[in-house]
Motif scaffolding. Structure first.
Motif, PDB file in Angstrom:
ATOM      1  N   GLU A  96       0.833  -1.210   0.000  1.00 48.05           N
ATOM      2  CA  GLU A  96       0.000   0.000   0.000  1.00 48.05           C
ATOM      3  C   GLU A  96       0.865   1.256   0.000  1.00 48.05           C
ATOM      4  OE1 GLU A  96      -2.973   2.900   0.226  1.00 48.05           O
ATOM      5  OE2 GLU A  96      -3.034   0.819  -0.491  1.00 48.05           O
ATOM      6  N   LEU A  97       1.917   1.261   0.806  1.00 50.10           N
ATOM      7  CA  LEU A  97       2.818   2.416   0.838  1.00 50.10           C
ATOM      8  C   LEU A  97       3.500   2.613  -0.513  1.00 50.10           C
ATOM      9  CD1 LEU A  97       4.450   1.852   4.343  1.00 50.10           C
ATOM     10  CD2 LEU A  97       2.954   3.771   3.705  1.00 50.10           C
ATOM     11  N   LEU A  98       3.907   1.522  -1.133  1.00 54.73           N
ATOM     12  CA  LEU A  98       4.575   1.611  -2.429  1.00 54.73           C
ATOM     13  C   LEU A  98       3.600   2.107  -3.494  1.00 54.73           C
ATOM     14  CD1 LEU A  98       7.173   1.154  -4.004  1.00 54.73           C
ATOM     15  CD2 LEU A  98       6.495  -1.248  -4.298  1.00 54.73           C
ATOM     16  N   ALA A  99       2.339   1.657  -3.442  1.00 53.64           N
ATOM     17  CA  ALA A  99       1.332   2.135  -4.396  1.00 53.64           C
ATOM     18  C   ALA A  99       1.174   3.649  -4.287  1.00 53.64           C
ATOM     19  CB  ALA A  99      -0.001   1.437  -4.136  1.00 53.64           C
ATOM     20  N   ARG A 100       1.162   4.153  -3.064  1.00 59.01           N
ATOM     21  CA  ARG A 100       1.056   5.602  -2.870  1.00 59.01           C
ATOM     22  C   ARG A 100       2.302   6.312  -3.371  1.00 59.01           C
ATOM     23  NH1 ARG A 100      -1.371   6.035   3.346  1.00 59.01           N
ATOM     24  NH2 ARG A 100      -3.092   4.549   3.062  1.00 59.01           N
ATOM     25  N   ASP A 101       3.447   5.714  -3.082  1.00 61.71           N
ATOM     26  CA  ASP A 101       4.711   6.344  -3.456  1.00 61.71           C
ATOM     27  C   ASP A 101       4.878   6.400  -4.971  1.00 61.71           C
ATOM     28  OD1 ASP A 101       6.797   7.636  -2.059  1.00 61.71           O
ATOM     29  OD2 ASP A 101       8.183   6.016  -2.542  1.00 61.71           O
ATOM     30  N   ASN A 102       4.392   5.380  -5.665  1.00 57.81           N
ATOM     31  CA  ASN A 102       4.484   5.369  -7.124  1.00 57.81           C
ATOM     32  C   ASN A 102       3.725   6.529  -7.752  1.00 57.81           C
ATOM     33  OD1 ASN A 102       6.060   3.047  -7.184  1.00 57.81           O
ATOM     34  ND2 ASN A 102       4.329   1.669  -7.512  1.00 57.81           N
ATOM     35  N   GLN A 103       2.733   7.042  -7.045  1.00 51.31           N
ATOM     36  CA  GLN A 103       1.913   8.136  -7.567  1.00 51.31           C
ATOM     37  C   GLN A 103       2.549   9.508  -7.338  1.00 51.31           C
ATOM     38  OE1 GLN A 103      -0.830   7.476  -9.427  1.00 51.31           O
ATOM     39  NE2 GLN A 103      -0.197   5.337  -9.104  1.00 51.31           N
ATOM     40  N   ARG A 104       3.574   9.563  -6.508  1.00 51.46           N
ATOM     41  CA  ARG A 104       4.213  10.847  -6.224  1.00 51.46           C
ATOM     42  C   ARG A 104       5.191  11.219  -7.339  1.00 51.46           C
ATOM     43  NH1 ARG A 104       4.662   8.317  -0.801  1.00 51.46           N
ATOM     44  NH2 ARG A 104       3.026   9.238   0.493  1.00 51.46           N
ATOM     45  N   SER A 105       5.486  12.489  -7.444  1.00 52.13           N
ATOM     46  CA  SER A 105       6.510  12.922  -8.382  1.00 52.13           C
ATOM     47  C   SER A 105       7.867  12.436  -7.888  1.00 52.13           C
ATOM     48  CB  SER A 105       6.506  14.445  -8.501  1.00 52.13           C
ATOM     49  OG  SER A 105       6.734  15.048  -7.236  1.00 52.13           O
ATOM     50  N   PRO A 106       8.823  12.198  -8.786  1.00 53.86           N
ATOM     51  CA  PRO A 106      10.109  11.605  -8.383  1.00 53.86           C
ATOM     52  C   PRO A 106      10.798  12.302  -7.224  1.00 53.86           C
ATOM     53  CG  PRO A 106       9.926  11.633 -10.765  1.00 53.86           C
ATOM     54  CD  PRO A 106       8.730  12.381 -10.241  1.00 53.86           C
ATOM     55  N   GLU A 107      10.735  13.621  -7.182  1.00 56.22           N
ATOM     56  CA  GLU A 107      11.440  14.334  -6.108  1.00 56.22           C
ATOM     57  C   GLU A 107      10.752  14.212  -4.752  1.00 56.22           C
ATOM     58  OE1 GLU A 107       8.659  17.240  -8.213  1.00 56.22           O
ATOM     59  OE2 GLU A 107      10.102  15.656  -8.779  1.00 56.22           O
ATOM     60  N   CYS A 108       9.533  13.687  -4.714  1.00 54.62           N
ATOM     61  CA  CYS A 108       8.781  13.571  -3.458  1.00 54.62           C
ATOM     62  C   CYS A 108       8.661  12.133  -2.954  1.00 54.62           C
ATOM     63  CB  CYS A 108       7.379  14.165  -3.632  1.00 54.62           C
ATOM     64  SG  CYS A 108       7.363  15.922  -3.990  1.00 54.62           S
ATOM     65  N   ARG A 109       9.306  11.193  -3.607  1.00 53.10           N
ATOM     66  CA  ARG A 109       9.146   9.789  -3.222  1.00 53.10           C
ATOM     67  C   ARG A 109       9.971   9.454  -1.987  1.00 53.10           C
ATOM     68  NH1 ARG A 109       9.373   7.795  -9.494  1.00 53.10           N
ATOM     69  NH2 ARG A 109       7.128   7.997  -9.905  1.00 53.10           N
ATOM     70  N   TYR A 110       9.419   8.541  -1.158  1.00 56.50           N
ATOM     71  CA  TYR A 110      10.056   8.127   0.088  1.00 56.50           C
ATOM     72  C   TYR A 110      11.048   6.982  -0.107  1.00 56.50           C
ATOM     73  CZ  TYR A 110       6.968  10.665   3.371  1.00 56.50           C
ATOM     74  OH  TYR A 110       6.308  11.615   4.097  1.00 56.50           O
ATOM     75  N   PHE A 111      10.647   5.977  -0.851  1.00 51.92           N
ATOM     76  CA  PHE A 111      11.324   4.683  -0.748  1.00 51.92           C
ATOM     77  C   PHE A 111      12.465   4.534  -1.743  1.00 51.92           C
ATOM     78  CE2 PHE A 111       6.895   3.943   0.692  1.00 51.92           C
ATOM     79  CZ  PHE A 111       7.214   3.929   2.043  1.00 51.92           C
ATOM     80  N   ARG A 112      13.610   4.148  -1.206  1.00 54.25           N
ATOM     81  CA  ARG A 112      14.798   3.934  -2.025  1.00 54.25           C
ATOM     82  C   ARG A 112      14.907   2.483  -2.453  1.00 54.25           C
ATOM     83  NH1 ARG A 112      19.284   7.661   1.024  1.00 54.25           N
ATOM     84  NH2 ARG A 112      20.505   7.011  -0.766  1.00 54.25           N
ATOM     85  N   SER A 113      14.323   1.594  -1.665  1.00 55.35           N
ATOM     86  CA  SER A 113      14.242   0.174  -2.009  1.00 55.35           C
ATOM     87  C   SER A 113      13.214  -0.474  -1.105  1.00 55.35           C
ATOM     88  CB  SER A 113      15.602  -0.521  -1.854  1.00 55.35           C
ATOM     89  OG  SER A 113      15.900  -0.740  -0.481  1.00 55.35           O
ATOM     90  N   VAL A 114      12.738  -1.645  -1.523  1.00 56.08           N
ATOM     91  CA  VAL A 114      11.793  -2.433  -0.725  1.00 56.08           C
ATOM     92  C   VAL A 114      12.257  -3.881  -0.738  1.00 56.08           C
ATOM     93  CG1 VAL A 114       9.416  -3.239  -0.494  1.00 56.08           C
ATOM     94  CG2 VAL A 114       9.850  -0.897  -1.246  1.00 56.08           C
ATOM     95  N   CYS A 115      12.343  -4.493   0.438  1.00 58.00           N
ATOM     96  CA  CYS A 115      12.631  -5.914   0.564  1.00 58.00           C
ATOM     97  C   CYS A 115      11.455  -6.581   1.255  1.00 58.00           C
ATOM     98  CB  CYS A 115      13.918  -6.156   1.354  1.00 58.00           C
ATOM     99  SG  CYS A 115      14.303  -7.917   1.588  1.00 58.00           S
ATOM    100  N   LEU A 116      10.934  -7.636   0.654  1.00 60.78           N
ATOM    101  CA  LEU A 116       9.755  -8.335   1.157  1.00 60.78           C
ATOM    102  C   LEU A 116      10.134  -9.751   1.571  1.00 60.78           C
ATOM    103  CD1 LEU A 116       7.353  -7.184  -1.695  1.00 60.78           C
ATOM    104  CD2 LEU A 116       7.481  -6.226   0.612  1.00 60.78           C
TER     105      LEU A 116
END
Length: 298
Positions: free
Chosen positions: A110-130
């Motif tokens: 869910e967090l990644l889905a939200r982050d994908n919608q942000r403009s590149p300069e406003c994104r939080y996540f540098r990587s995700v490990c599941l």
């Protein structure tokens, strides 16, 4: 180290933040999201190998561990994501890596889905490990106790739950040669029972319905991720093991960033912490090298 509690959106979350004992404020933050039904303590075996390089932030979700456990309450993955974003803002995180397990995987999606919608300069996540989790509801095989808790007799089942019964269920999802110790089970059970927590378990079980309801959105989050994703999976997990990896390769992508651990169960970070740490640090190094390359080209 001792944790602390923070008030967020009228809720109280317990969390650990390594910066409280570390004066190096320049470390990249790494947020770790735990699984059901336990707590951030699950990451304690990989903590020492990560804290030298990263600022580690490990919250207990609302309704879990030593966070507030409101009852009655309609628990939701979306609310948990809101609270993690609010915690990140309160800690003034500009960006971070994300390591998630089980229930935490759904929050991460869910967090990644939200982050994908942000403009590149406003994104939080540098990587995700599941780590092991039901990324695809069609691959999820919940334990009987989970189905009962999610059903009409859930409140009754939760009242009758004992550490002995819990221990039997948790042992069934660990690998045959990497079983939890009695101390591990004690820690799990203490986190579950804190703040009268057994009573909230049926309310939390709605996450199984949410995974089906939000499947398209959370699948798109993986397919269209703006940041690198690593999968570390214990194949012997009867709940979300090898079938999840197979499905990931089929409908998300074939990638070198999949680590399969054949004899390991649902908790790779507890069952094989050295292997998980080695593979995850390698992935982080590659992710940060990519980040530096993109910055240089910009």
């Amino acid at each position: 180290m001792a944790g602390q509690t923070i008030a967020l959106s009228r809720r109280r979350l317990f969390y650990l933040d390594s910066s409280t004992i570390d004066l190096d404020a320049g470390k990249t933050p790494l947020v770790m999201l735990h699984g059901f039904p336990t707590s951030g303590w699950d990451f304690h075996r990989v903590w020492p190998g990560l804290v030298a390089k990263y600022r580690l932030i490990v919250p207990d979700f609302l309704g879990f561990g030593f966070s507030q456990k409101p009852h009655p309450h309609c628990y939701s993955i979306l609310e948990q994501a809101d609270l993690i974003e609010t915690l990140a803002a309160a800690l003034t995180l500009k960006s971070c890596h994300l390591l998630a397990h089980d229930y935490g995987d759904s929050v991460a999606q869910e967090l990644l889905a939200r982050d994908n919608q942000r403009s590149p300069e406003c994104r939080y996540f540098r990587s995700v490990c599941l780590l092991n989790g039901a990324l695809f509801p069609e691959c999820h095989k919940p334990l009987g106790i989970q189905r009962w808790l999610a059903g009409p007799f859930g409140p009754w089942i939760s009242r009758l739950a004992t550490k002995k019964h819990f221990g039997k269920n948790i042992c069934s999802i660990f690998g045959p040669d990497s079983q939890p110790s009695s101390d591990d089970i004690d820690h799990f059970w203490t986190a579950i029972c804190a703040h009268d927590g057994r009573h909230v378990l049926p309310s939390i079980m709605g996450f199984m319905y949410e995974r089906r309801r939000h499947r398209t959105c959370w699948l798109d989050a993986l397919i269209n991720s703006h940041c690198p994703i690593q999968l570390i999976n214990g194949s012997a997990d009867p709940v979300s093991g090898a079938a999840v990896v197979e499905r990931y390769r089929e409908i998300v992508r074939e990638t070198d960033d999949i680590v399969e651990l054949p004899a390991i169960g649902h908790y790779p970070h507890l069952e094989a912490p050295e292997t998980v740490l080695d593979q995850y640090l390698r992935f982080l190094d590659q992710s940060e090298t990519t980040d530096r390359g993109q910055v240089a080209r910009a």
